[in-house]
Design an enzyme around this catalytic site. Structure first.
Site, PDB file in Angstrom:
ATOM      1  N   GLU A  47      29.349 -28.976  20.085  1.00  0.00           N
ATOM      2  CA  GLU A  47      28.313 -27.946  19.983  1.00  0.00           C
ATOM      3  C   GLU A  47      28.188 -27.093  21.243  1.00  0.00           C
ATOM      4  O   GLU A  47      27.276 -26.281  21.342  1.00  0.00           O
ATOM      5  CB  GLU A  47      26.957 -28.614  19.711  1.00  0.00           C
ATOM      6  CG  GLU A  47      26.943 -29.603  18.548  1.00  0.00           C
ATOM      7  CD  GLU A  47      27.033 -28.941  17.195  1.00  0.00           C
ATOM      8  OE1 GLU A  47      26.548 -27.799  17.060  1.00  0.00           O
ATOM      9  OE2 GLU A  47      27.581 -29.569  16.265  1.00  0.00           O
ATOM     10  N   ASP A  84      19.227 -30.865  13.418  1.00  0.00           N
ATOM     11  CA  ASP A  84      19.196 -30.006  14.595  1.00  0.00           C
ATOM     12  C   ASP A  84      17.797 -29.517  14.982  1.00  0.00           C
ATOM     13  O   ASP A  84      17.665 -28.641  15.850  1.00  0.00           O
ATOM     14  CB  ASP A  84      20.151 -28.816  14.435  1.00  0.00           C
ATOM     15  CG  ASP A  84      19.904 -28.001  13.175  1.00  0.00           C
ATOM     16  OD1 ASP A  84      18.984 -28.343  12.394  1.00  0.00           O
ATOM     17  OD2 ASP A  84      20.640 -27.017  12.954  1.00  0.00           O
ATOM     18  N   ASP A 128      23.701 -24.547   7.228  1.00  0.00           N
ATOM     19  CA  ASP A 128      23.453 -25.525   6.171  1.00  0.00           C
ATOM     20  C   ASP A 128      24.623 -25.661   5.210  1.00  0.00           C
ATOM     21  O   ASP A 128      24.782 -26.694   4.554  1.00  0.00           O
ATOM     22  CB  ASP A 128      22.218 -25.122   5.355  1.00  0.00           C
ATOM     23  CG  ASP A 128      20.972 -24.949   6.195  1.00  0.00           C
ATOM     24  OD1 ASP A 128      20.981 -25.337   7.375  1.00  0.00           O
ATOM     25  OD2 ASP A 128      19.982 -24.416   5.658  1.00  0.00           O
ATOM     26  N   ASP A 182      23.692 -31.555   3.326  1.00  0.00           N
ATOM     27  CA  ASP A 182      23.801 -30.229   3.918  1.00  0.00           C
ATOM     28  C   ASP A 182      24.611 -30.333   5.209  1.00  0.00           C
ATOM     29  O   ASP A 182      24.575 -31.358   5.904  1.00  0.00           O
ATOM     30  CB  ASP A 182      22.427 -29.655   4.239  1.00  0.00           C
ATOM     31  CG  ASP A 182      21.592 -29.357   3.007  1.00  0.00           C
ATOM     32  OD1 ASP A 182      22.087 -29.554   1.879  1.00  0.00           O
ATOM     33  OD2 ASP A 182      20.428 -28.931   3.182  1.00  0.00           O
ATOM     34  N   HIS A 203      20.050 -22.310  15.952  1.00  0.00           N
ATOM     35  CA  HIS A 203      21.166 -23.142  15.515  1.00  0.00           C
ATOM     36  C   HIS A 203      21.349 -23.028  14.007  1.00  0.00           C
ATOM     37  O   HIS A 203      22.483 -22.987  13.507  1.00  0.00           O
ATOM     38  CB  HIS A 203      20.924 -24.599  15.927  1.00  0.00           C
ATOM     39  CG  HIS A 203      22.140 -25.466  15.887  1.00  0.00           C
ATOM     40  ND1 HIS A 203      22.405 -26.341  14.857  1.00  0.00           N
ATOM     41  CD2 HIS A 203      23.170 -25.608  16.751  1.00  0.00           C
ATOM     42  CE1 HIS A 203      23.529 -26.979  15.087  1.00  0.00           C
ATOM     43  NE2 HIS A 203      24.026 -26.555  16.236  1.00  0.00           N
ATOM     44  N   CYS A 204      20.234 -22.945  13.274  1.00  0.00           N
ATOM     45  CA  CYS A 204      20.303 -22.842  11.807  1.00  0.00           C
ATOM     46  C   CYS A 204      20.969 -21.551  11.342  1.00  0.00           C
ATOM     47  O   CYS A 204      21.717 -21.554  10.365  1.00  0.00           O
ATOM     48  CB  CYS A 204      18.891 -22.893  11.215  1.00  0.00           C
ATOM     49  SG  CYS A 204      17.977 -24.408  11.503  1.00  0.00           S
ATOM     50  N   ASN A 223      15.384 -25.815  18.181  1.00  0.00           N
ATOM     51  CA  ASN A 223      16.585 -25.495  17.419  1.00  0.00           C
ATOM     52  C   ASN A 223      17.294 -24.329  18.118  1.00  0.00           C
ATOM     53  O   ASN A 223      17.174 -23.180  17.725  1.00  0.00           O
ATOM     54  CB  ASN A 223      16.190 -25.145  15.981  1.00  0.00           C
ATOM     55  CG  ASN A 223      17.384 -24.897  15.092  1.00  0.00           C
ATOM     56  OD1 ASN A 223      17.858 -23.774  14.973  1.00  0.00           O
ATOM     57  ND2 ASN A 223      17.879 -25.945  14.470  1.00  0.00           N
ATOM     58  N   HIS A 246      17.039 -31.528   8.266  1.00  0.00           N
ATOM     59  CA  HIS A 246      18.240 -31.410   9.088  1.00  0.00           C
ATOM     60  C   HIS A 246      18.081 -32.025  10.470  1.00  0.00           C
ATOM     61  O   HIS A 246      16.977 -32.148  10.998  1.00  0.00           O
ATOM     62  CB  HIS A 246      18.637 -29.936   9.197  1.00  0.00           C
ATOM     63  CG  HIS A 246      18.916 -29.311   7.869  1.00  0.00           C
ATOM     64  ND1 HIS A 246      18.600 -28.012   7.573  1.00  0.00           N
ATOM     65  CD2 HIS A 246      19.473 -29.839   6.740  1.00  0.00           C
ATOM     66  CE1 HIS A 246      18.954 -27.749   6.324  1.00  0.00           C
ATOM     67  NE2 HIS A 246      19.489 -28.844   5.801  1.00  0.00           N
TER      68      HIS A 246
END
Length: 347
Positions: free
Chosen positions: A9, A229, A108, A179, A331-332, A286, A227
């Site tokens: 990441e 994150d 996702d 996801d 991040h999403c 996030n 999620h």
């Protein structure tokens, strides 16, 4: 050379997909949507506020995403975008009918690991065909040499979902369902959150597909929501940000035993447009890394920014005003497709 090449990441970013908010809407109610996203806030599926988001939410978010894309380009990153989709069109399987949601959160939908990009078997019926907005990109990535695979398309029958279960298990284990944002890459170690958007069979499917080169670790009993994150954010080798509300010290994944843990400080609430939020205040942690010494963090999260800077992480503060309404932070709304660096063992 494959245009898909990412192992963690934080390595220096070369190519990234940034989502779009055009056409974003709340899908028509069904059992799955109610169980996954709304049963804590409304009494029945009929109370879900179906329809397009407020124009102000769309316009401000479009502006914020364009600013993010410009920031990334200024750092030398190739920025790609999904196609705009008419999410109001209904579609069906033999067992249910749904309509769409948005292309705001590519994190996702697509899971790049190494030179492979996976279309994940998502838990929400409304997002069943969301990967179609990325098909031009996926064809290009495939033609460059990337492996392009899709997990088995789940049936998502009504008995997939439990409404307000006493044991907290919303998602049953009938078939692989998860996801992509349930997953974080730490080189040869892969974290997988078992939650209402990722079941145990999905974990086993991912480990089997990735093979012996990777170790897939279940993160269990820390956060029953969606999620990973908004609970764990990776900064660089040896530094991880963790939510102190969701993870107790004895629940920290073993792979971080020798890492510095930055327990996320108090976050600023960006607010939301309804009587209740779709996402928690933990959207504030996030964030995403352009490289190990540069993070893109919400400009209102001054406490988090200060703590990162104390650890020699530069911060590019940016706006994303409707994270709790649209359920997605930096991040999403991005997915990293290519970073420099190689596959390593960070333990």
């Amino acid at each position: 050379m494959s245009l898909v090449d990412v192992h963690n990441e934080w390595d220096p970013l070369e190519e990234m997909i940034v989502g779009v908010v055009d056409g974003a809407r709340v899908p028509s109610p069904d059992r799955g949507l109610f169980a996954l996203d709304y049963c804590d806030n409304v009494d029945s599926p009929e109370d879900i506020p179906t329809g397009p988001y407020d124009d102000r939410v769309i316009e401000e978010t479009r502006e914020d995403l364009e600013e993010l894309a410009a920031l990334l380009r200024s750092e030398g990153v190739t920025v790609r975008r999904p196609d705009v989709t008419d999410h109001s069109k209904p579609f069906s399987s033999p067992d249910w009918t749904a309509d769409g949601e948005y292309n705001y959160c590519p994190r996702d939908v697509l899971l790049p690991i190494g030179d492979t990009i996976i279309e994940t078997p998502m838990a929400n019926r409304a997002r069943y065909f969301e990967t179609f907005a990325y098909r031009d990109l996926l064809r290009e990535y495939f033609d460059s040499g990337a492996n392009w695979i899709s997990a088995p398309k789940p049936q998502l029958l009504d008995d997939t979902y439990n409404i307000r279960p006493a044991d907290g298990v919303v998602l049953n284990d009938h078939e692989p369902v998860f996801d992509a944002a349930n997953v974080l890459r730490v080189g040869e170690d892969i974290l997988y959150l078992v939650s209402c958007s990722g079941n145990e069979r999905g974990l086993r499917w991912l480990q089997r597909v990735l093979g012996d080169r990777y170790r897939v670790h279940a993160v269990r009993d820390v956060y029953p929501g969606t999620h990973l994150d908004t609970t764990i954010t990776l900064v660089r080798p040896g530094l991880v940000v963790i939510s102190p509300e969701r993870v107790k010290p004895d629940q920290v994944p073993e792979i971080f035993a020798d890492w510095e843990i930055l327990w996320c400080p108090e976050l600023v609430d960006p607010g939301y447009v309804w009587d209740y939020p779709r996402a928690s205040i933990w959207q504030g942690m996030n964030f995403m890394m352009i490289r190990p010494d540069l993070a893109v963090v919400s400009d209102i999260q001054v406490n988090l920014i200060r703590e990162l800077e104390k650890r020699d992480v530069n911060v590019a503060p940016a706006r994303l005003r409707h994270t709790r309404t649209l359920s997605g932070g930096f991040h999403c709304v991005t997915v990293d497709v290519r970073r420099t660096g190689t596959l390593e063992d960070y333990r």
